[in-house]
Motif scaffolding. Structure first.
Motif, PDB file in Angstrom:
ATOM      1  N   ALA A  55       5.348 -32.546   1.173  1.00 26.60           N
ATOM      2  CA  ALA A  55       4.555 -31.645   1.833  1.00 26.60           C
ATOM      3  C   ALA A  55       3.580 -31.019   1.142  1.00 26.60           C
ATOM      4  N   LEU A  56       3.667 -31.046  -0.166  1.00 25.61           N
ATOM      5  CA  LEU A  56       2.541 -30.491  -0.999  1.00 25.61           C
ATOM      6  C   LEU A  56       1.292 -31.497  -1.068  1.00 25.61           C
ATOM      7  N   TYR A  57       1.917 -32.818  -1.098  1.00 23.41           N
ATOM      8  CA  TYR A  57       0.775 -33.658  -1.259  1.00 23.41           C
ATOM      9  C   TYR A  57       0.085 -33.749   0.210  1.00 23.41           C
ATOM     10  N   ARG A  58       0.792 -33.336   1.229  1.00 21.97           N
ATOM     11  CA  ARG A  58       0.071 -33.528   2.486  1.00 21.97           C
ATOM     12  C   ARG A  58      -0.683 -32.217   2.430  1.00 21.97           C
ATOM     13  N   GLY A  59      -0.233 -31.151   2.162  1.00 26.52           N
ATOM     14  CA  GLY A  59      -0.970 -29.976   1.990  1.00 26.52           C
ATOM     15  C   GLY A  59      -2.272 -29.958   1.180  1.00 26.52           C
ATOM     16  N   VAL A  60      -2.355 -30.557   0.111  1.00 25.47           N
ATOM     17  CA  VAL A  60      -3.760 -31.081  -0.590  1.00 25.47           C
ATOM     18  C   VAL A  60      -4.448 -31.821   0.006  1.00 25.47           C
ATOM     19  N   THR A  61      -4.041 -33.023   0.887  1.00 28.80           N
ATOM     20  CA  THR A  61      -4.662 -33.860   1.952  1.00 28.80           C
ATOM     21  C   THR A  61      -5.429 -32.976   2.686  1.00 28.80           C
ATOM     22  N   LEU A  62      -4.862 -32.122   3.497  1.00 29.74           N
ATOM     23  CA  LEU A  62      -5.253 -31.260   4.668  1.00 29.74           C
ATOM     24  C   LEU A  62      -6.774 -30.228   4.037  1.00 29.74           C
ATOM     25  N   PHE A  63      -6.163 -29.951   2.759  1.00 29.47           N
ATOM     26  CA  PHE A  63      -7.188 -29.050   2.014  1.00 29.47           C
ATOM     27  C   PHE A  63      -8.313 -29.948   1.737  1.00 29.47           C
TER      28      PHE A  63
ATOM     29  N   ALA B  54     -11.576 -27.575  -7.382  1.00 29.49           N
ATOM     30  CA  ALA B  54     -11.107 -26.492  -6.127  1.00 29.49           C
ATOM     31  C   ALA B  54      -9.656 -26.194  -6.279  1.00 29.49           C
ATOM     32  N   LEU B  55      -8.825 -27.169  -6.935  1.00 32.38           N
ATOM     33  CA  LEU B  55      -7.397 -27.016  -6.851  1.00 32.38           C
ATOM     34  C   LEU B  55      -7.020 -25.967  -7.690  1.00 32.38           C
ATOM     35  N   ALA B  56      -7.817 -25.477  -8.698  1.00 34.12           N
ATOM     36  CA  ALA B  56      -7.496 -24.509  -9.478  1.00 34.12           C
ATOM     37  C   ALA B  56      -7.285 -23.016  -8.720  1.00 34.12           C
ATOM     38  N   ASP B  57      -8.197 -22.974  -7.547  1.00 31.04           N
ATOM     39  CA  ASP B  57      -8.023 -21.928  -6.568  1.00 31.04           C
ATOM     40  C   ASP B  57      -7.089 -22.031  -5.467  1.00 31.04           C
ATOM     41  N   LEU B  58      -6.519 -23.060  -5.276  1.00 30.83           N
ATOM     42  CA  LEU B  58      -5.668 -23.489  -4.024  1.00 30.83           C
ATOM     43  C   LEU B  58      -4.415 -22.893  -4.238  1.00 30.83           C
ATOM     44  N   ASP B  59      -4.110 -22.015  -3.044  1.00 28.70           N
ATOM     45  CA  ASP B  59      -2.701 -21.402  -3.210  1.00 28.70           C
ATOM     46  C   ASP B  59      -2.036 -22.058  -2.238  1.00 28.70           C
TER      47      ASP B  59
ATOM     48  N   TYR C 276       2.461 -23.653   3.121  1.00 24.24           N
ATOM     49  CA  TYR C 276       1.284 -22.534   3.607  1.00 24.24           C
ATOM     50  C   TYR C 276       0.179 -22.835   2.683  1.00 24.24           C
ATOM     51  N   ILE C 277      -1.072 -22.543   3.218  1.00 24.29           N
ATOM     52  CA  ILE C 277      -2.006 -22.366   2.338  1.00 24.29           C
ATOM     53  C   ILE C 277      -2.450 -20.767   2.335  1.00 24.29           C
ATOM     54  N   GLY C 278      -2.369 -20.086   1.584  1.00 25.28           N
ATOM     55  CA  GLY C 278      -2.768 -18.551   1.536  1.00 25.28           C
ATOM     56  C   GLY C 278      -1.489 -18.035   2.626  1.00 25.28           C
ATOM     57  N   ASP C 279      -1.723 -17.274   3.422  1.00 26.60           N
ATOM     58  CA  ASP C 279      -1.084 -16.842   4.512  1.00 26.60           C
ATOM     59  C   ASP C 279      -0.860 -17.808   5.754  1.00 26.60           C
TER      60      ASP C 279
ATOM     61  N   GLN D 227      -4.976 -35.908 -11.291  1.00 22.50           N
ATOM     62  CA  GLN D 227      -4.972 -34.230 -11.447  1.00 22.50           C
ATOM     63  C   GLN D 227      -4.308 -33.829 -10.026  1.00 22.50           C
ATOM     64  N   VAL D 228      -4.291 -34.459  -9.215  1.00 15.51           N
ATOM     65  CA  VAL D 228      -3.434 -33.798  -7.724  1.00 15.51           C
ATOM     66  C   VAL D 228      -1.857 -33.800  -8.157  1.00 15.51           C
ATOM     67  N   ARG D 229      -1.449 -34.964  -8.779  1.00 22.98           N
ATOM     68  CA  ARG D 229      -0.060 -35.094  -9.228  1.00 22.98           C
ATOM     69  C   ARG D 229       0.319 -34.130 -10.201  1.00 22.98           C
ATOM     70  N   ASP D 230      -0.588 -33.702 -11.271  1.00 21.93           N
ATOM     71  CA  ASP D 230      -0.470 -32.755 -12.017  1.00 21.93           C
ATOM     72  C   ASP D 230      -0.147 -31.500 -11.255  1.00 21.93           C
ATOM     73  N   PHE D 231      -1.109 -31.029 -10.391  1.00 18.62           N
ATOM     74  CA  PHE D 231      -0.949 -29.913  -9.604  1.00 18.62           C
ATOM     75  C   PHE D 231       0.247 -29.736  -8.979  1.00 18.62           C
ATOM     76  N   VAL D 232       0.594 -30.742  -8.196  1.00 15.26           N
ATOM     77  CA  VAL D 232       1.992 -30.676  -7.302  1.00 15.26           C
ATOM     78  C   VAL D 232       3.138 -30.644  -8.337  1.00 15.26           C
ATOM     79  N   ASP D 233       3.252 -31.481  -9.532  1.00 15.77           N
ATOM     80  CA  ASP D 233       4.192 -31.481 -10.485  1.00 15.77           C
ATOM     81  C   ASP D 233       4.824 -30.279 -11.086  1.00 15.77           C
TER      82      ASP D 233
END
Ligand code: CDP
Length: 226
Positions: free
Chosen positions: A38-46, A67-72, A81-84, A108-114
């Motif tokens: 779900a997190l990989y899918r969420g990054v993909t949507l973003f 951009a990942l630095a600010d992705l909630d 969720y992304i934000g609310d 970098q995406v894998r680090d973010f999710v891990d």
């Protein structure tokens, strides 16, 4: 007997029923279920919404990394969720499935999710599913399961699931996507999909969920005496 404080890592090919199995285990053992996909899918949507991946799946890696630095991106009451904004429904579409595996190759995406996933591991009593949970995210997980099934049955199950959610999909398109993702996921450089040496293989082609629970309970009794 009490279920011990363990991490259960479930990895395997696309649409082998990892998340359905994991949810039932979580319910039965009162564990927390975490869907790493779900997190990989969420990054993909973003990435799609912000123009970091184009129709040919060319990725603007530096732009995305910044951009990942600010992705909630996080889990909440209804899933991811992304934000609310709850993104649970959108991330299950074929449009996301077509771009998620290229996005998941980006280190970098894998680090973010891990980083997000490992936070949860500190508490134990979790069941997490994905591609690299037993190999990379939690190599010390006390129980590792590697799931597989024939491509035909996987495509049938996934198409039925998508249709039930109102997406009109063709079984050939679903099958093509599963096989493409399996290929990319198994061949990428960073944390490819592979069975951990100490994982137990579960081929559920001809198994019901009830059969799978019987299988699991035998293993729990053998390994942990519970
Ligand atoms: O539900 P399904 O098995 O089709 O996929 P998913 O678990 O939602 O994962 C979607 C995609 O995210 C996978 O095809 C992988 O490309 C990626 N993924 C990954 O690389 N590592 C993980 N731990 C989980 C998912």
């Amino acid at each position: 007997m009490q279920i011990p404080d363990i991490i259960i890592a479930i990895d395997g090919y696309s649409s082998t029923g990892k998340s359905s199995f994991a949810k039932i285990i979580a319910n039965e053992f009162s564990f927390l279920y975490l869907d790493s996909g779900a997190l990989y899918r969420g990054v993909t949507l973003f990435a799609i919404e912000n123009g970091f991946i184009n129709d040919e799946c060319v990725i603007d890696v530096p732009g995305l990394e910044q951009a990942l630095a600010d992705l909630d991106l996080h889990f909440g009451a209804e899933g991811a969720y992304i934000g609310d904004r709850c993104i649970e429904k959108e991330i299950r579409s074929l449009a996301i499935a077509e771009k998620v595996s290229p996005i998941a190759t980006v280190p970098q995406v894998r680090d973010f999710v891990d980083r997000k996933l490992r936070e949860f591991g500190k508490k134990k009593r979790i069941v997490m599913d994905g591609r690299d949970i037993g190999t990379t995210v939690f190599p010390d997980a006390e129980l590792k399961i590697f799931m597989t099934a024939t491509p035909e049955i996987r495509a049938e199950r996934r198409a039925a699931e998508m249709r039930a959610k109102g997406e009109d999909v063709k079984i050939e398109d679903v099958m093509k996507n599963l096989l493409e993702r399996d290929y990319i996921d198994s061949h990428r450089e960073t944390s490819p999909l592979s069975k951990a040496d100490d994982a137990i293989v579960l081929d559920n082609t001809d198994m019901t969920m009830a059969d799978q629970m019987v299988w699991l309970k035998e293993i729990m009794a053998e390994r942990f005496g519970c």
